[in-house]
Design a protein around this motif. Structure first.
Motif, short mmCIF file in Angstrom:
data_model
loop_
_atom_site.label_atom_id
_atom_site.label_comp_id
_atom_site.label_asym_id
_atom_site.label_seq_id
_atom_site.Cartn_x
_atom_site.Cartn_y
_atom_site.Cartn_z
N ARG A 54 0.00 -15.24 -1.23
CA ARG A 54 1.10 -14.89 -2.14
C ARG A 54 0.89 -15.51 -3.51
O ARG A 54 1.14 -14.87 -4.54
CB ARG A 54 2.42 -15.33 -1.53
N LYS B 148 -1.76 -13.58 -5.45
CA LYS B 148 -1.22 -12.35 -6.02
C LYS B 148 -0.34 -12.65 -7.23
O LYS B 148 -0.41 -11.94 -8.26
CB LYS B 148 -0.41 -11.59 -4.98
N LEU C 110 -2.25 -7.21 -1.14
CA LEU C 110 -3.37 -7.56 -2.00
C LEU C 110 -4.64 -7.35 -1.19
O LEU C 110 -4.68 -7.71 -0.01
CB LEU C 110 -3.27 -9.03 -2.45
#
Length: 294
Positions: A93, A96, A131
């Motif tokens: 996370r 990204k 992603l």
């Protein structure tokens, strides 16, 4: 022809250290050299980046800094592997959020999950973060092997786009090419066997050697892509001692030693890693000469 998302020479970046801290100035210098040499991408915070010993805030800072410096000129595939699935999701996370082009997620190390556990782990990360992800199989370090059949099952996930295969087993890529449908980027994670891996259809290499010899690795890749096997073999012959030499001691210590002789960074590594042994250094020096590096 299938368009590969990740391909070419992708450097598994070291993380330069000075006085116990990440040396950001040296990192920028190293990354700019990689870009100038024509590499196609970089991996910050993989195994070679000492991800196992850096603190979470350091890990995130290196990834963020890499994306900022690269500024879209090359691909940035952030290392986001962890023994715990929740941590791998957190790192993915973050990658990204700062604009990385993808993640490299290694098989969970030490706890040695089953194939069912591995599949559930990677699917959980891929479900949580939209992603592109490369699987990373390096059983010599993690103690667990990602089976071909598990890779095939995971390839159906839209966010899982390929694999870094560091097993050195060239039969695996042929099996994957024959059994995985659609686009799936097959990337070597083993410098010495990259020429053979490419001959079997590999799209590129995530390379340790290109930290030290980025121009040579790009020349090798370009010769392969151009179908000039004589030139490719010539580059392989020039680089093979360096491929081997950079693993004569605990990696990435030999790579940092080599780069320190070129003035790019210190030799410093973080415990439990130790600096390259004195008896190994002459072999690295000779390998650099053979590769045309001074």
């Amino acid at each position: 022809m299938i368009a590969h998302l990740f391909k070419g020479v992708i450097t598994a970046l070291i993380t330069p250290l000075r006085d116990g801290n990440v040396d950001e100035a040296a990192f920028k210098k190293l990354l700019e050299r990689q870009i100038a040499a024509g590499v196609h991408g970089v991996v910050p915070m993989g195994t070679t980046g000492e991800s196992a010993t850096l603190h979470p805030d350091e890990h995130k800072r290196v990834v963020e800094m890499c994306v900022e410096i690269a500024a879209g000129r090359i691909r940035v595939i952030a290392g986001a592997g962890a023994s715990a699935t929740d941590k791998a999701i957190e790192l993915s996370r973050f990658a990204k959020s700062v604009g990385a082009d993808g993640t490299l997620v290694v098989t969970p190390y030490y706890n040695r999950p089953s194939q069912e556990g591995l599949r559930a782990h990677f699917e959980a990360v891929a479900d949580a973060v939209e992603l592109p992800m490369l699987l990373y199989n390096v059983p010599g370090r993690t103690g667990v092997d990602l089976a071909n059949e598990t890779v095939k099952a995971l390839s159906a996930h839209p966010n899982i786009v390929g694999i870094k295969d560091a097993t050195g087993d060239l039969s695996r890529i042929s099996w994957m090419r024959a059994n995985i449908e659609g686009q799936f980027d097959l990337i070597s994670g083993d410098d010495p066997s990259y020429l053979g891996y490419a001959a079997h259809g590999g799209a590129g290499v995530i390379s340790v050697t290109s930290n030290v010899a980025p121009e040579g690795m790009v020349a090798l890749h370009d010769a392969i892509q151009g179908g000039d096997l004589a030139t490719a073999r010539s580059w392989q012959d020039r680089l093979i001692a360096l491929h081997k030499g950079l693993f004569l001691d605990n990696s990435p210590s030999p790579t940092k030693y080599a780069l320190s002789t070129l003035g790019y960074c210190t030799e410093e590594v973080r415990l439990p890693l130790a600096q390259t042994r004195a008896d190994v250094r002459p072999h690295i020096d000779a390998a650099m000469v053979a590769a045309g590096i001074s």
